[in-house]
Write a protein that holds these residues in place. Structure first.
Motif, PDB file in Angstrom:
ATOM      1  N   GLY A 177      14.970  16.766   5.889  1.00  0.00           N
ATOM      2  CA  GLY A 177      14.521  15.609   5.126  1.00  0.00           C
ATOM      3  C   GLY A 177      13.271  14.972   5.719  1.00  0.00           C
ATOM      4  N   GLU A 178      13.219  14.882   7.046  1.00  0.00           N
ATOM      5  CA  GLU A 178      12.045  14.310   7.717  1.00  0.00           C
ATOM      6  C   GLU A 178      10.815  15.197   7.516  1.00  0.00           C
ATOM      7  N   GLU A 179      11.020  16.512   7.576  1.00  0.00           N
ATOM      8  CA  GLU A 179       9.906  17.449   7.357  1.00  0.00           C
ATOM      9  C   GLU A 179       9.327  17.270   5.954  1.00  0.00           C
TER      10      GLU A 179
ATOM     11  N   ILE B 144       5.320  16.559   2.333  1.00  0.00           N
ATOM     12  CA  ILE B 144       5.364  16.884   0.907  1.00  0.00           C
ATOM     13  C   ILE B 144       5.095  15.616   0.097  1.00  0.00           C
ATOM     14  N   SER B 145       4.206  15.730  -0.868  1.00  0.00           N
ATOM     15  CA  SER B 145       3.849  14.575  -1.697  1.00  0.00           C
ATOM     16  C   SER B 145       4.908  14.314  -2.769  1.00  0.00           C
ATOM     17  N   ARG B 146       4.844  13.133  -3.332  1.00  0.00           N
ATOM     18  CA  ARG B 146       5.737  12.775  -4.431  1.00  0.00           C
ATOM     19  C   ARG B 146       5.521  13.729  -5.611  1.00  0.00           C
ATOM     20  N   LYS B 147       4.259  14.086  -5.895  1.00  0.00           N
ATOM     21  CA  LYS B 147       3.950  15.011  -6.996  1.00  0.00           C
ATOM     22  C   LYS B 147       4.607  16.374  -6.757  1.00  0.00           C
ATOM     23  N   ALA B 148       4.473  16.905  -5.548  1.00  0.00           N
ATOM     24  CA  ALA B 148       5.074  18.207  -5.230  1.00  0.00           C
ATOM     25  C   ALA B 148       6.599  18.130  -5.323  1.00  0.00           C
ATOM     26  N   TRP B 149       7.183  17.023  -4.852  1.00  0.00           N
ATOM     27  CA  TRP B 149       8.638  16.873  -4.910  1.00  0.00           C
ATOM     28  C   TRP B 149       9.105  16.801  -6.359  1.00  0.00           C
ATOM     29  N   ASP B 150       8.391  16.038  -7.195  1.00  0.00           N
ATOM     30  CA  ASP B 150       8.750  15.945  -8.610  1.00  0.00           C
ATOM     31  C   ASP B 150       8.635  17.312  -9.294  1.00  0.00           C
ATOM     32  N   ASP B 151       7.572  18.052  -8.966  1.00  0.00           N
ATOM     33  CA  ASP B 151       7.407  19.396  -9.535  1.00  0.00           C
ATOM     34  C   ASP B 151       8.545  20.318  -9.091  1.00  0.00           C
ATOM     35  N   TRP B 152       8.948  20.206  -7.824  1.00  0.00           N
ATOM     36  CA  TRP B 152      10.062  21.009  -7.340  1.00  0.00           C
ATOM     37  C   TRP B 152      11.360  20.644  -8.068  1.00  0.00           C
ATOM     38  N   GLN B 153      11.605  19.357  -8.267  1.00  0.00           N
ATOM     39  CA  GLN B 153      12.832  18.923  -8.937  1.00  0.00           C
ATOM     40  C   GLN B 153      12.933  19.559 -10.333  1.00  0.00           C
TER      41      GLN B 153
ATOM     42  N   MET C  50       0.843  -1.189   0.000  1.00  0.00           N
ATOM     43  CA  MET C  50       0.000   0.000   0.000  1.00  0.00           C
ATOM     44  C   MET C  50       0.886   1.249   0.000  1.00  0.00           C
ATOM     45  N   THR C  51       0.502   2.232  -0.761  1.00  0.00           N
ATOM     46  CA  THR C  51       1.253   3.471  -0.890  1.00  0.00           C
ATOM     47  C   THR C  51       1.025   4.351   0.334  1.00  0.00           C
ATOM     48  N   ARG C  52       2.114   4.901   0.847  1.00  0.00           N
ATOM     49  CA  ARG C  52       2.041   5.833   1.971  1.00  0.00           C
ATOM     50  C   ARG C  52       1.525   7.173   1.454  1.00  0.00           C
ATOM     51  N   THR C  53       0.574   7.768   2.158  1.00  0.00           N
ATOM     52  CA  THR C  53       0.042   9.066   1.747  1.00  0.00           C
ATOM     53  C   THR C  53       0.366  10.119   2.806  1.00  0.00           C
ATOM     54  N   VAL C  54       0.416  11.359   2.351  1.00  0.00           N
ATOM     55  CA  VAL C  54       0.643  12.499   3.244  1.00  0.00           C
ATOM     56  C   VAL C  54      -0.329  13.611   2.876  1.00  0.00           C
ATOM     57  N   MET C  55      -0.615  14.456   3.843  1.00  0.00           N
ATOM     58  CA  MET C  55      -1.371  15.670   3.560  1.00  0.00           C
ATOM     59  C   MET C  55      -0.342  16.661   3.013  1.00  0.00           C
ATOM     60  N   CYS C  56      -0.362  16.868   1.703  1.00  0.00           N
ATOM     61  CA  CYS C  56       0.653  17.671   1.030  1.00  0.00           C
ATOM     62  C   CYS C  56       0.484  19.154   1.353  1.00  0.00           C
ATOM     63  N   ARG C  57       1.545  19.758   1.851  1.00  0.00           N
ATOM     64  CA  ARG C  57       1.537  21.180   2.182  1.00  0.00           C
ATOM     65  C   ARG C  57       1.334  22.031   0.923  1.00  0.00           C
ATOM     66  N   LYS C  58       1.922  21.645  -0.185  1.00  0.00           N
ATOM     67  CA  LYS C  58       1.824  22.437  -1.421  1.00  0.00           C
ATOM     68  C   LYS C  58       0.427  22.355  -2.026  1.00  0.00           C
ATOM     69  N   TYR C  59      -0.103  21.143  -2.179  1.00  0.00           N
ATOM     70  CA  TYR C  59      -1.367  20.967  -2.896  1.00  0.00           C
ATOM     71  C   TYR C  59      -2.581  20.830  -1.982  1.00  0.00           C
ATOM     72  N   GLN C  60      -2.371  20.859  -0.670  1.00  0.00           N
ATOM     73  CA  GLN C  60      -3.465  20.837   0.299  1.00  0.00           C
ATOM     74  C   GLN C  60      -4.449  19.678   0.064  1.00  0.00           C
ATOM     75  N   GLN C  61      -3.886  18.518  -0.219  1.00  0.00           N
ATOM     76  CA  GLN C  61      -4.720  17.323  -0.348  1.00  0.00           C
ATOM     77  C   GLN C  61      -3.895  16.088  -0.016  1.00  0.00           C
ATOM     78  N   GLU C  62      -4.578  15.007   0.282  1.00  0.00           N
ATOM     79  CA  GLU C  62      -3.931  13.744   0.608  1.00  0.00           C
ATOM     80  C   GLU C  62      -3.417  13.122  -0.690  1.00  0.00           C
ATOM     81  N   LEU C  63      -2.096  12.945  -0.776  1.00  0.00           N
ATOM     82  CA  LEU C  63      -1.458  12.420  -1.985  1.00  0.00           C
ATOM     83  C   LEU C  63      -0.380  11.411  -1.604  1.00  0.00           C
ATOM     84  N   PRO C  64       0.040  10.551  -2.539  1.00  0.00           N
ATOM     85  CA  PRO C  64       1.129   9.614  -2.250  1.00  0.00           C
ATOM     86  C   PRO C  64       2.396  10.360  -1.838  1.00  0.00           C
ATOM     87  N   GLY C  65       3.060   9.817  -0.812  1.00  0.00           N
ATOM     88  CA  GLY C  65       4.269  10.441  -0.287  1.00  0.00           C
ATOM     89  C   GLY C  65       5.535   9.859  -0.896  1.00  0.00           C
TER      90      GLY C  65
END
Length: 90
Positions: free
Chosen positions: A27-29, A34-43, A1-16
């Motif tokens: 790194g822990e913060e 931060i979701s995987r989508k937000a991290w990929d967008d940042w990269q 099962m994929t781990r989800t987080v409440m993404c600070r950037k997109y304000q929704q529950e997304l895969p972490g």
């Protein structure tokens, strides 16, 4: 099962992220808020900033600038953009 987080950037529950991207508290913060989508967008955005502004990652001031822009990007604050960049139309 994929781990989800409440993404600070997109304000929704997304895969972490699978693991923290940095060592230590920062790194822990990111891992916990931060979701995987937000991290990929940042990269992608980070790469544009490094190239456009010719940042040198060996330079402490350039690394500090990029760190600040990353914090702004994830917090929804105004962040630096690559000058003249026009996103492709979909």
């Amino acid at each position: 099962m994929t781990r989800t987080v409440m993404c600070r950037k997109y304000q929704q529950e997304l895969p972490g992220l699978d693991r923290p991207p940095y060592p230590g508290a920062k790194g822990e913060e990111i891992y916990n808020n931060i979701s995987r989508k937000a991290w990929d967008d940042w990269q992608k955005h980070q790469t544009m900033l490094i190239n456009e502004r010719r940042l040198n990652m060996m330079n402490a001031d350039d690394r500090k600038f990029l760190q600040g822009e990353m914090d702004n990007f994830f917090s929804g604050e105004d962040y630096a953009k690559a000058e003249g960049y026009v996103p492709p139309s979909e």
